[in-house]
Design a protein around this motif. Structure first.
Motif, mmCIF file in Angstrom:
data_model
loop_
_atom_site.group_PDB
_atom_site.id
_atom_site.type_symbol
_atom_site.label_atom_id
_atom_site.label_comp_id
_atom_site.label_asym_id
_atom_site.label_seq_id
_atom_site.Cartn_x
_atom_site.Cartn_y
_atom_site.Cartn_z
ATOM 1 N N VAL A 64 0.814 -1.218 0.000
ATOM 2 C CA VAL A 64 0.000 0.000 0.000
ATOM 3 C C VAL A 64 0.845 1.263 0.000
ATOM 4 C CG1 VAL A 64 -1.801 -1.244 1.248
ATOM 5 C CG2 VAL A 64 -0.217 0.232 2.519
ATOM 6 N N LYS A 65 2.138 1.113 0.103
ATOM 7 C CA LYS A 65 3.023 2.274 0.176
ATOM 8 C C LYS A 65 2.868 3.127 -1.070
ATOM 9 C CE LYS A 65 6.727 1.226 2.257
ATOM 10 N NZ LYS A 65 8.057 0.673 2.597
ATOM 11 N N GLY A 66 2.688 4.431 -0.863
ATOM 12 C CA GLY A 66 2.503 5.348 -1.974
ATOM 13 C C GLY A 66 1.051 5.531 -2.385
ATOM 14 N N ARG A 67 0.162 4.662 -1.878
ATOM 15 C CA ARG A 67 -1.265 4.767 -2.215
ATOM 16 C C ARG A 67 -2.118 5.100 -0.986
ATOM 17 N NH1 ARG A 67 -4.046 0.457 -3.812
ATOM 18 N NH2 ARG A 67 -2.723 -1.062 -2.712
ATOM 19 N N PHE A 68 -1.704 4.612 0.174
ATOM 20 C CA PHE A 68 -2.447 4.829 1.414
ATOM 21 C C PHE A 68 -1.674 5.804 2.299
ATOM 22 C CE2 PHE A 68 -4.834 0.483 1.672
ATOM 23 C CZ PHE A 68 -5.296 0.671 0.376
ATOM 24 N N THR A 69 -2.439 6.585 3.068
ATOM 25 C CA THR A 69 -1.847 7.517 4.019
ATOM 26 C C THR A 69 -2.586 7.432 5.338
ATOM 27 O OG1 THR A 69 -1.283 9.046 2.211
ATOM 28 C CG2 THR A 69 -1.208 9.909 4.466
ATOM 29 N N ILE A 70 -1.830 7.206 6.403
ATOM 30 C CA ILE A 70 -2.411 7.164 7.734
ATOM 31 C C ILE A 70 -2.123 8.486 8.440
ATOM 32 C CG2 ILE A 70 -0.363 6.083 8.781
ATOM 33 C CD1 ILE A 70 -2.279 4.499 10.598
ATOM 34 N N SER A 71 -3.103 8.973 9.172
ATOM 35 C CA SER A 71 -2.927 10.216 9.928
ATOM 36 C C SER A 71 -3.831 10.160 11.156
ATOM 37 C CB SER A 71 -3.282 11.429 9.060
ATOM 38 O OG SER A 71 -4.632 11.382 8.656
ATOM 39 N N ARG A 72 -3.612 11.078 12.071
ATOM 40 C CA ARG A 72 -4.431 11.082 13.275
ATOM 41 C C ARG A 72 -4.727 12.508 13.722
ATOM 42 N NH1 ARG A 72 -1.562 7.556 17.489
ATOM 43 N NH2 ARG A 72 -3.358 8.143 18.786
ATOM 44 N N ASP A 73 -5.863 12.651 14.353
ATOM 45 C CA ASP A 73 -6.268 13.917 14.970
ATOM 46 C C ASP A 73 -6.621 13.589 16.411
ATOM 47 O OD1 ASP A 73 -7.448 16.228 15.858
ATOM 48 O OD2 ASP A 73 -8.612 16.560 14.048
ATOM 49 N N ASN A 74 -5.674 13.764 17.294
ATOM 50 C CA ASN A 74 -5.893 13.381 18.690
ATOM 51 C C ASN A 74 -6.968 14.217 19.366
ATOM 52 O OD1 ASN A 74 -4.042 11.287 18.628
ATOM 53 N ND2 ASN A 74 -2.353 12.534 19.409
ATOM 54 N N ALA A 75 -7.153 15.437 18.893
ATOM 55 C CA ALA A 75 -8.208 16.286 19.470
ATOM 56 C C ALA A 75 -9.590 15.706 19.178
ATOM 57 C CB ALA A 75 -8.102 17.691 18.911
ATOM 58 N N ARG A 76 -9.698 14.974 18.085
ATOM 59 C CA ARG A 76 -10.972 14.345 17.701
ATOM 60 C C ARG A 76 -10.980 12.851 18.016
ATOM 61 N NH1 ARG A 76 -13.953 17.632 14.195
ATOM 62 N NH2 ARG A 76 -12.816 19.444 13.411
#
Length: 121
Positions: A64-76
């Motif tokens: 999935v490298k280059g196609r998927f992106t993981i991120s987080r919003d700790n406030a939410r």
């Protein structure tokens, strides 16, 4: 205790995009590393991506490298998995997990119920 709920799955065509969300009501969410895993019919659950609790370090499976992106919003209390250029082989139930380390499935102690992603050719 951390309870995880995934959402955002669905039926899409090859090349489309989806964004999965993993939310929790747990008070300590911001201190947990989060991982995304997936399981296709007849296959073992496999690692997709992970993000450290600080959000500063991410890890991806080669598939999935280059196609998927993981991120987080700790406030939410939310972690996202942006999936672009989807392929039929991405079809699976996607699970988020908390409290583990990187790609090591057995290290994660908390799991959601999963959300189905189906990519048609």
């Amino acid at each position: 205790q951390v309870q995880l709920v995934e959402s955002g799955g669905g039926l899409v065509q090859t090349g489309d995009s989806l964004r999965l969300s993993c939310t929790t009501s747990g008070r300590s969410f911001s201190t947990y590393n989060i991982g995304w895993f997936r399981q296709a019919p007849g296959k073992e659950r496999e690692f997709v991506a992970s993000i450290r609790w600080t959000g500063e370090s991410t890890l991806y499976a080669n598939s999935v490298k280059g196609r998927f992106t993981i991120s987080r919003d700790n406030a939410r209390n939310t972690v996202y998995l942006q999936m672009d250029s989807l392929k039929p082989e991405d079809t699976a139930v996607y699970y988020c997990a908390a409290g583990g380390s990187g790609s090591y499935r057995s290290s994660y102690g908390y799991w959601g119920q999963g959300t189905q992603v189906t990519v048609s050719s």
